[in-house]
Scaffold this motif. Sequence first.
Motif, mmCIF file in Angstrom:
data_model
loop_
_atom_site.group_PDB
_atom_site.id
_atom_site.type_symbol
_atom_site.label_atom_id
_atom_site.label_comp_id
_atom_site.label_asym_id
_atom_site.label_seq_id
_atom_site.Cartn_x
_atom_site.Cartn_y
_atom_site.Cartn_z
ATOM 1 N N ALA A 2 0.837 -1.209 0.000
ATOM 2 C CA ALA A 2 0.000 0.000 0.000
ATOM 3 C C ALA A 2 0.866 1.251 0.000
ATOM 4 O O ALA A 2 0.581 2.210 -0.724
ATOM 5 C CB ALA A 2 -0.939 -0.007 1.203
ATOM 6 N N LEU A 3 1.927 1.250 0.799
ATOM 7 C CA LEU A 3 2.829 2.401 0.836
ATOM 8 C C LEU A 3 3.539 2.563 -0.505
ATOM 9 O O LEU A 3 3.666 3.673 -1.017
ATOM 10 C CB LEU A 3 3.859 2.253 1.964
ATOM 11 N N ALA A 4 3.967 1.456 -1.098
ATOM 12 C CA ALA A 4 4.629 1.519 -2.398
ATOM 13 C C ALA A 4 3.699 2.124 -3.447
ATOM 14 O O ALA A 4 4.126 2.931 -4.268
ATOM 15 C CB ALA A 4 5.092 0.135 -2.825
ATOM 16 N N LEU A 75 10.575 3.607 11.431
ATOM 17 C CA LEU A 75 10.017 3.443 10.088
ATOM 18 C C LEU A 75 11.004 3.924 9.027
ATOM 19 O O LEU A 75 11.134 3.321 7.961
ATOM 20 C CB LEU A 75 8.690 4.197 9.970
ATOM 21 N N ARG A 76 11.710 5.006 9.320
ATOM 22 C CA ARG A 76 12.681 5.542 8.370
ATOM 23 C C ARG A 76 13.861 4.579 8.197
ATOM 24 O O ARG A 76 14.321 4.340 7.089
ATOM 25 C CB ARG A 76 13.149 6.908 8.854
ATOM 26 N N HIS A 77 14.350 4.016 9.310
ATOM 27 C CA HIS A 77 15.420 3.013 9.237
ATOM 28 C C HIS A 77 14.969 1.829 8.388
ATOM 29 O O HIS A 77 15.711 1.355 7.523
ATOM 30 C CB HIS A 77 15.786 2.506 10.641
ATOM 31 N N THR A 78 13.767 1.340 8.648
ATOM 32 C CA THR A 78 13.240 0.190 7.909
ATOM 33 C C THR A 78 13.120 0.504 6.429
ATOM 34 O O THR A 78 13.546 -0.286 5.581
ATOM 35 C CB THR A 78 11.869 -0.228 8.483
ATOM 36 N N PHE A 79 12.562 1.662 6.098
ATOM 37 C CA PHE A 79 12.367 2.063 4.706
ATOM 38 C C PHE A 79 13.690 2.121 3.947
ATOM 39 O O PHE A 79 13.842 1.522 2.891
ATOM 40 C CB PHE A 79 11.663 3.429 4.676
ATOM 41 N N ALA A 93 17.801 5.841 -2.467
ATOM 42 C CA ALA A 93 17.391 5.806 -1.057
ATOM 43 C C ALA A 93 17.467 7.203 -0.448
ATOM 44 O O ALA A 93 16.569 7.625 0.283
ATOM 45 C CB ALA A 93 18.270 4.828 -0.273
ATOM 46 N N LYS A 94 18.524 7.917 -0.760
ATOM 47 C CA LYS A 94 18.721 9.266 -0.222
ATOM 48 C C LYS A 94 17.617 10.206 -0.717
ATOM 49 O O LYS A 94 17.066 10.992 0.060
ATOM 50 C CB LYS A 94 20.098 9.770 -0.644
ATOM 51 N N ALA A 95 17.270 10.102 -1.979
ATOM 52 C CA ALA A 95 16.233 10.980 -2.543
ATOM 53 C C ALA A 95 14.859 10.680 -1.950
ATOM 54 O O ALA A 95 14.122 11.605 -1.592
ATOM 55 C CB ALA A 95 16.195 10.829 -4.057
ATOM 56 N N TYR A 108 21.100 5.405 8.530
ATOM 57 C CA TYR A 108 19.775 4.800 8.568
ATOM 58 C C TYR A 108 19.743 3.420 7.919
ATOM 59 O O TYR A 108 18.679 2.840 7.762
ATOM 60 C CB TYR A 108 18.756 5.707 7.856
ATOM 61 N N THR A 109 20.896 2.899 7.526
ATOM 62 C CA THR A 109 20.938 1.641 6.793
ATOM 63 C C THR A 109 21.442 0.507 7.665
ATOM 64 O O THR A 109 22.509 0.603 8.265
ATOM 65 C CB THR A 109 21.858 1.763 5.564
ATOM 66 N N GLN A 110 20.675 -0.549 7.725
ATOM 67 C CA GLN A 110 21.078 -1.784 8.378
ATOM 68 C C GLN A 110 20.712 -2.919 7.434
ATOM 69 O O GLN A 110 19.542 -3.253 7.287
ATOM 70 C CB GLN A 110 20.377 -1.950 9.723
#
Length: 131
Positions: A2-4, A75-79, A93-95, A108-110
Motif C-alpha cells: 500500500a505504501l509503495a 520506520l525511516r530506518h526500515t524504509f 534511497a537518499k532521494a 539509517y541503513t542496516q
Amino acid sequence: PALAAVLKARIDELGKTAPDSLLWPAHAAKTSGQRSGEFHKLLVAAGLADVRTHKGTGRGRDAAREGSSISFHSLRHTFVSLLKSTGSGQAVAKALAGHASDEISDGYTQIPADVLRQAVERLPDVFAHDS
C-alpha cells in the motif's frame, strides 16, 4: 504494498521535477521541527499506535513512560534499509528518504545478514580455472 502504491502514484503525479525535490514539500515544511506527538497522531490515524491518554499510572512523575515500538525513526530506518537491501542505490534511497548526505543515509541503513550472505554467494570463484 500500500505504501509503495502511494509513493509510486506521488512520483507519477510530480512528473519531471528536480531530483532533489521532496515528494510532499508543503507537508514537510508544516511538520519541520514538530515534536514526536504530531507523528504519534499520524501513527494513530494509520492504526499503528494506540491513542495516548493523560491518565495517571500511580507511579509518579519520574516513572518511565511506555514507548511505542514504532516511531518515525524506526520506520525511516526500515524504509531505507529495505530499499538498499532490494538493490536500490544510495542516490535513490537518499532521494526518497530526503536525506541531505550519504553519511545520514548510511546511518539509517542496516542490511540484514541474509542479504549480505547472498551478496557474498554471488561473488565469482577467483580460483576457478577455465580449461
